[in-house]
Design an enzyme around this catalytic site. Structure first.
Site, mmCIF file in Angstrom:
data_model
loop_
_atom_site.group_PDB
_atom_site.id
_atom_site.type_symbol
_atom_site.label_atom_id
_atom_site.label_comp_id
_atom_site.label_asym_id
_atom_site.label_seq_id
_atom_site.Cartn_x
_atom_site.Cartn_y
_atom_site.Cartn_z
ATOM 1 N N LYS A 60 0.868 -1.171 0.000
ATOM 2 C CA LYS A 60 0.000 0.000 0.000
ATOM 3 C C LYS A 60 0.906 1.223 0.000
ATOM 4 O O LYS A 60 1.956 1.234 0.652
ATOM 5 C CB LYS A 60 -0.879 -0.011 1.261
ATOM 6 C CG LYS A 60 -1.744 1.230 1.454
ATOM 7 C CD LYS A 60 -2.855 1.273 0.408
ATOM 8 C CE LYS A 60 -3.843 2.399 0.711
ATOM 9 N NZ LYS A 60 -4.703 2.055 1.865
ATOM 10 N N SER A 62 0.879 5.822 -0.584
ATOM 11 C CA SER A 62 0.182 7.069 -0.886
ATOM 12 C C SER A 62 0.387 7.403 -2.352
ATOM 13 O O SER A 62 1.514 7.317 -2.862
ATOM 14 C CB SER A 62 0.733 8.215 -0.035
ATOM 15 O OG SER A 62 0.592 7.981 1.332
ATOM 16 N N THR A 114 -0.505 11.676 0.166
ATOM 17 C CA THR A 114 -1.385 12.361 -0.785
ATOM 18 C C THR A 114 -1.962 13.621 -0.157
ATOM 19 O O THR A 114 -2.143 14.632 -0.843
ATOM 20 C CB THR A 114 -2.515 11.421 -1.230
ATOM 21 O OG1 THR A 114 -1.957 10.190 -1.682
ATOM 22 C CG2 THR A 114 -3.342 12.037 -2.337
ATOM 23 N N ALA A 115 -2.232 13.568 1.135
ATOM 24 C CA ALA A 115 -2.763 14.742 1.836
ATOM 25 C C ALA A 115 -1.821 15.928 1.690
ATOM 26 O O ALA A 115 -2.251 17.058 1.401
ATOM 27 C CB ALA A 115 -2.992 14.408 3.308
ATOM 28 N N HIS A 153 -7.311 9.393 7.625
ATOM 29 C CA HIS A 153 -7.773 8.174 8.300
ATOM 30 C C HIS A 153 -8.952 8.485 9.239
ATOM 31 O O HIS A 153 -9.832 9.274 8.909
ATOM 32 C CB HIS A 153 -6.628 7.497 9.042
ATOM 33 C CG HIS A 153 -5.439 7.159 8.194
ATOM 34 N ND1 HIS A 153 -5.545 6.782 6.879
ATOM 35 C CD2 HIS A 153 -4.117 7.151 8.499
ATOM 36 C CE1 HIS A 153 -4.333 6.544 6.402
ATOM 37 N NE2 HIS A 153 -3.447 6.762 7.351
#
Length: 281
Positions: A60, A62, A114-115, A153
Site C-alpha cells: 500500500k 500514498s 497524498t494529503a 484516516h
C-alpha cells in the site's frame, strides 16, 4: 517483469481499518494467494519510504509518493483508497480566515502523503510544515504546537472531540477543481516481479475484498486489534468511506483520477511519467 519468482512476497499494509478489512482474507488463508505473504504492517509514510528503497514486493502506498517510485513499481487495479467525500481535512483550534492560512504552520502526516500533495496543489498554504505520525497531528494542534493540522484516516470522524474545527475539506476542493473522484492510496507491485505473478496477486486482492464484503463479521477482530479508534461506529464509518467500488477495480474513472493527480505531482517535481504507464498491464 523478470522471469524469476520469489519463495514468498513481502506485503506492506497499514493498520487502518480499510486495509485490514480488504486484506484480512488474504492474510488468513481464506482466499488463494500465489505465494506465501510476509506481511509488514506500518504507518503509510513508513510504507512510502520502504517503497522508495524497493524494500517491499507489494505495498500500500500514498499516491502522493508515486512520482518517487513509479519507475520501480506499477499500480494495481484493486485495493485502492479512492472515491468521493473521502478527502483529508485541514483543522485548527479556531475558525481561521483563508487569509490567515498562507503563513500558518501545518502539522502534516508525512511529506509523501497524498494529503500533503493536495495541500501543495491547493496553493493556499505556504507556511512551515511539521512532519509527524498521523496519530500525533490532532494532539499537536490541540496543544498549540502547530496552527493547523492535516488529518487523514479516522481523524476525519474524531477531530471535534479534541476541540478542533474544520477549515477545509481538500477532497471537496479536489472534486470541485477537477470533477474527478479523489485518489488517496493504491497498491503497488515491483515491476521486476514476474508479470503473471503480479496479476495473480491483483486477483487475490480482488478476491480478498469480495470475501470481506460477503463476510464482514469475519474480519472484525483483526480490524479492532490494529485500529487507532476502538469505537465500532468510527471503524464502520472509516471502512464505508475509504472502501468503495474503486477498491474492487479502479476502472476508467479511477485510472483517470490517478493519472490527473500523479501528472500534476510529476510536473511539480519536474519528472516524466514512465513510458510503460503507471498501471500493471
Amino acid at each position: 517483469m523478470s522471469a524469476s519468482q520469489p519463495q514468498n512476497l513481502s506485503f506492506g499494509l497499514s493498520p487502518c481499518p480499510n486495509d485490514t478489512y480488504i486484506f484480512h482474507a488474504m492474510l488468513h488463508g481464506l482466499v488463494p494467494v500465489p505465494a506465501p505473504l510476509k506481511a509488514h504492517m506500518a504507518d503509510v509514510e513508513e510504507l512510502n519510504n520502504l517503497a522508495r528503497q524497493k524494500a517491499l514486493d507489494v505495498t500500500k502506498m500514498s499516491l502522493g509518493a508515486t512520482v518517487e517510485i513509479m519507475h520501480d513499481y506499477a499500480l494495481m487495479s484493486s485495493g485502492a483508497a479512492l472515491g468521493w467525500g473521502c478527502g483529508p481535512l485541514v483543522v485548527a483550534r479556531e475558525n481561521l480566515r483563508p487569509e490567515d492560512w498562507r503563513g500558518a504552520t501545518v502539522a502534516v502526516p508525512g511529506l509523501m502523503t497524498t494529503a500533503n500533495l493536495l495541500l501543495t496543489l491547493h496553493g493556499g498554504f505556504q507556511g512551515p510544515r511539521k512532519e509527524m505520525l498521523f496519530s500525533d497531528v490532532m494532539p499537536a494542534v490541540a496543544r498549540g504546537e502547530a496552527d493547523m493540522g492535516l488529518i487523514i484516516h479516522e481523524g476525519r470522524f474524531t477531530y471535534a472531540r479534541q476541540g478542533l474545527v474544520e477549515l477545509l475539506d481538500l477532497g471537496q476542493w479536489w472534486e470541485a477543481e477537477y470533477s474527478l473522484p479523489l485518489p488517496l492510496g493504491a497498491i503497488a507491485v515491483r515491476r521486476d516481479l514476474p508479470l503473471a505473478l503480479a496479476r495473480r496477486v491483483q486477483n487475490a486482492i480482488t478476491a480478498s475484498l469480495a470475501y470481506a464484503n460477503a463476510h464482514p463479521d469475519d474480519s472484525r477482530a483483526f480490524i479492532r486489534a490494529h485500529a487507532q479508534e476502538m469505537e465500532e461506529s468510527v471503524t464502520s464509518a472509516h471502512i464505508k468511506t475509504f472502501v468503495t467500488d474503486f477498491s474492487l477495480d479502479l476502472g476508467a474513472a479511477g485510472r483517470a483520477a490517478i493519472e490527473a493527480l500523479v501528472g500534476r505531482a510529476a510536473a511539480l517535481a519536474g519528472k516524466a511519467l514512465p513510458e510503460e504507464g503507471l498501471f500493471l498491464r
